[in-house]
Design a protein around this motif. Structure first.
Motif, mmCIF file in Angstrom:
data_model
loop_
_atom_site.group_PDB
_atom_site.id
_atom_site.type_symbol
_atom_site.label_atom_id
_atom_site.label_comp_id
_atom_site.label_asym_id
_atom_site.label_seq_id
_atom_site.Cartn_x
_atom_site.Cartn_y
_atom_site.Cartn_z
ATOM 1 N N THR A 62 0.813 -1.216 0.000
ATOM 2 C CA THR A 62 0.000 0.000 0.000
ATOM 3 C C THR A 62 0.848 1.268 0.000
ATOM 4 O O THR A 62 0.485 2.247 -0.633
ATOM 5 C CB THR A 62 -0.963 0.044 1.208
ATOM 6 O OG1 THR A 62 -0.215 -0.088 2.401
ATOM 7 C CG2 THR A 62 -2.005 -1.052 1.110
ATOM 8 N N GLU A 63 1.978 1.276 0.701
ATOM 9 C CA GLU A 63 2.816 2.467 0.755
ATOM 10 C C GLU A 63 3.815 2.442 -0.387
ATOM 11 O O GLU A 63 4.520 1.449 -0.585
ATOM 12 C CB GLU A 63 3.547 2.559 2.090
ATOM 13 C CG GLU A 63 4.177 3.915 2.321
ATOM 14 C CD GLU A 63 4.727 4.076 3.722
ATOM 15 O OE1 GLU A 63 5.863 4.558 3.845
ATOM 16 O OE2 GLU A 63 4.016 3.720 4.683
ATOM 17 N N VAL A 64 3.862 3.542 -1.158
ATOM 18 C CA VAL A 64 4.737 3.632 -2.317
ATOM 19 C C VAL A 64 5.486 4.966 -2.297
ATOM 20 O O VAL A 64 5.164 5.851 -1.503
ATOM 21 C CB VAL A 64 3.952 3.470 -3.641
ATOM 22 C CG1 VAL A 64 3.294 2.096 -3.730
ATOM 23 C CG2 VAL A 64 2.906 4.565 -3.791
ATOM 24 N N GLU A 65 6.450 5.117 -3.178
ATOM 25 C CA GLU A 65 7.230 6.344 -3.302
ATOM 26 C C GLU A 65 6.528 7.322 -4.242
ATOM 27 O O GLU A 65 5.820 6.895 -5.161
ATOM 28 C CB GLU A 65 8.610 6.023 -3.886
ATOM 29 C CG GLU A 65 9.446 5.099 -3.041
ATOM 30 C CD GLU A 65 9.912 5.767 -1.759
ATOM 31 O OE1 GLU A 65 10.252 6.953 -1.796
ATOM 32 O OE2 GLU A 65 9.898 5.090 -0.717
ATOM 33 N N PRO A 66 6.755 8.635 -4.061
ATOM 34 C CA PRO A 66 6.263 9.596 -5.061
ATOM 35 C C PRO A 66 6.845 9.249 -6.432
ATOM 36 O O PRO A 66 8.012 8.889 -6.552
ATOM 37 C CB PRO A 66 6.797 10.938 -4.557
ATOM 38 C CG PRO A 66 6.978 10.747 -3.083
ATOM 39 C CD PRO A 66 7.417 9.308 -2.929
ATOM 40 N N GLY A 67 6.019 9.329 -7.464
ATOM 41 C CA GLY A 67 6.434 8.988 -8.816
ATOM 42 C C GLY A 67 6.171 7.551 -9.195
ATOM 43 O O GLY A 67 6.464 7.138 -10.314
ATOM 44 N N THR A 68 5.572 6.788 -8.303
ATOM 45 C CA THR A 68 5.280 5.375 -8.574
ATOM 46 C C THR A 68 4.106 5.238 -9.542
ATOM 47 O O THR A 68 3.095 5.927 -9.421
ATOM 48 C CB THR A 68 4.952 4.634 -7.261
ATOM 49 O OG1 THR A 68 6.119 4.620 -6.443
ATOM 50 C CG2 THR A 68 4.486 3.208 -7.515
ATOM 51 N N VAL A 69 4.265 4.321 -10.489
ATOM 52 C CA VAL A 69 3.171 3.876 -11.356
ATOM 53 C C VAL A 69 2.854 2.461 -10.894
ATOM 54 O O VAL A 69 3.739 1.612 -10.829
ATOM 55 C CB VAL A 69 3.575 3.876 -12.844
ATOM 56 C CG1 VAL A 69 2.423 3.375 -13.712
ATOM 57 C CG2 VAL A 69 4.035 5.259 -13.281
ATOM 58 N N THR A 85 -2.442 10.550 -0.121
ATOM 59 C CA THR A 85 -3.817 10.254 -0.520
ATOM 60 C C THR A 85 -4.678 10.244 0.750
ATOM 61 O O THR A 85 -4.139 10.302 1.858
ATOM 62 C CB THR A 85 -3.907 8.873 -1.192
ATOM 63 O OG1 THR A 85 -3.646 7.876 -0.196
ATOM 64 C CG2 THR A 85 -2.918 8.738 -2.349
ATOM 65 N N PRO A 86 -5.998 10.146 0.631
ATOM 66 C CA PRO A 86 -6.828 10.050 1.837
ATOM 67 C C PRO A 86 -6.465 8.867 2.744
ATOM 68 O O PRO A 86 -6.775 8.888 3.929
ATOM 69 C CB PRO A 86 -8.237 9.925 1.277
ATOM 70 C CG PRO A 86 -8.181 10.687 -0.013
ATOM 71 C CD PRO A 86 -6.814 10.346 -0.571
ATOM 72 N N ALA A 87 -5.777 7.848 2.220
ATOM 73 C CA ALA A 87 -5.371 6.697 3.037
ATOM 74 C C ALA A 87 -4.032 6.911 3.735
ATOM 75 O O ALA A 87 -3.641 6.110 4.582
ATOM 76 C CB ALA A 87 -5.298 5.441 2.169
ATOM 77 N N SER A 88 -3.320 7.986 3.403
ATOM 78 C CA SER A 88 -1.993 8.237 3.976
ATOM 79 C C SER A 88 -2.091 8.617 5.451
ATOM 80 O O SER A 88 -3.062 9.230 5.888
ATOM 81 C CB SER A 88 -1.292 9.369 3.213
ATOM 82 O OG SER A 88 -1.052 9.001 1.880
ATOM 83 N N GLY A 90 0.777 10.104 6.717
ATOM 84 C CA GLY A 90 1.790 11.154 6.736
ATOM 85 C C GLY A 90 1.897 11.717 5.330
ATOM 86 O O GLY A 90 0.903 11.823 4.625
ATOM 87 N N SER A 91 3.121 12.031 4.917
ATOM 88 C CA SER A 91 3.313 12.639 3.600
ATOM 89 C C SER A 91 3.517 11.610 2.484
ATOM 90 O O SER A 91 3.608 11.972 1.317
ATOM 91 C CB SER A 91 4.505 13.592 3.648
ATOM 92 O OG SER A 91 5.678 12.876 3.971
ATOM 93 N N GLU A 92 3.592 10.315 2.851
ATOM 94 C CA GLU A 92 3.844 9.280 1.850
ATOM 95 C C GLU A 92 2.577 8.966 1.048
ATOM 96 O O GLU A 92 1.483 9.037 1.564
ATOM 97 C CB GLU A 92 4.334 7.992 2.519
ATOM 98 C CG GLU A 92 3.239 7.077 3.058
ATOM 99 C CD GLU A 92 2.483 7.592 4.286
ATOM 100 O OE1 GLU A 92 1.374 7.077 4.556
ATOM 101 O OE2 GLU A 92 2.979 8.500 4.967
ATOM 102 N N PRO A 93 2.755 8.635 -0.240
ATOM 103 C CA PRO A 93 1.615 8.126 -0.991
ATOM 104 C C PRO A 93 1.193 6.761 -0.434
ATOM 105 O O PRO A 93 2.044 5.947 -0.082
ATOM 106 C CB PRO A 93 2.154 7.973 -2.411
ATOM 107 C CG PRO A 93 3.363 8.843 -2.480
ATOM 108 C CD PRO A 93 3.931 8.816 -1.092
ATOM 109 N N ARG A 94 -0.096 6.537 -0.331
ATOM 110 C CA ARG A 94 -0.599 5.258 0.154
ATOM 111 C C ARG A 94 -1.856 4.899 -0.644
ATOM 112 O O ARG A 94 -2.789 5.680 -0.731
ATOM 113 C CB ARG A 94 -0.928 5.319 1.637
ATOM 114 C CG ARG A 94 -1.355 3.958 2.214
ATOM 115 C CD ARG A 94 -1.627 4.051 3.706
ATOM 116 N NE ARG A 94 -0.442 4.369 4.471
ATOM 117 C CZ ARG A 94 0.390 3.477 5.011
ATOM 118 N NH1 ARG A 94 0.145 2.196 4.854
ATOM 119 N NH2 ARG A 94 1.438 3.855 5.697
#
Length: 127
Positions: A62-69, A85-88, A90-94
């Motif tokens: 579920t947790e990925v880096e910015p720029g992930t496809v 995202t709403p699932a994050s 913190g500042s990480e994309p989730r």
């Protein structure tokens, strides 16, 4: 280095490079190119349906880096992540649930400029 494929978001081309993290999903998406559609924004993520049906791979997360496809198996969606995202928490994309990571965008600046809640047309083509 030349990108492996191009993601076009609202007329702006962004180079992307395939990753070896989810090889079966990567192959299925590569075989389906070119693909495109109208994307929905969910926080700092864009996602759109693609004609690929792949299961979650063993390393889906579920947790990925910015720029992930990534590919979201629950909805047959391709996802572009650049921030929380709403699932994050913190500042990480989730992602909402585990995704198969397939590529990395070379530049996320064009995505950061999308107005909040904006949809976009996304086209993914071979280089």
């Amino acid at each position: 280095m030349e990108p492996d494929f191009v993601v076009t978001v609202d007329g702006t081309d962004i180079g992307a490079t395939w990753l070896d993290e989810s090889p079966e999903t990567r192959r299925a998406i590569g075989d389906a190119l070119p693909i495109g559609g109208s994307a929905t924004r969910w926080g700092d993520e864009l996602y759109f349906g693609i004609p690929v049906d792949a299961p979650a791979e063993t390393n889906a997360r579920t947790e990925v880096e910015p720029g992930t496809v990534a590919y979201w198996p629950q909805g047959s969606m391709l996802c572009l992540f650049w921030g929380p995202t709403p699932a994050s928490t913190g500042s990480e994309p989730r992602a909402a649930s585990p995704v198969n990571v397939v590529a990395r965008l070379e530049d996320i600046a064009p995505l950061s400029g999308l107005p909040d809640g904006a949809g976009a047309t996304v086209r993914v083509v071979d280089r």
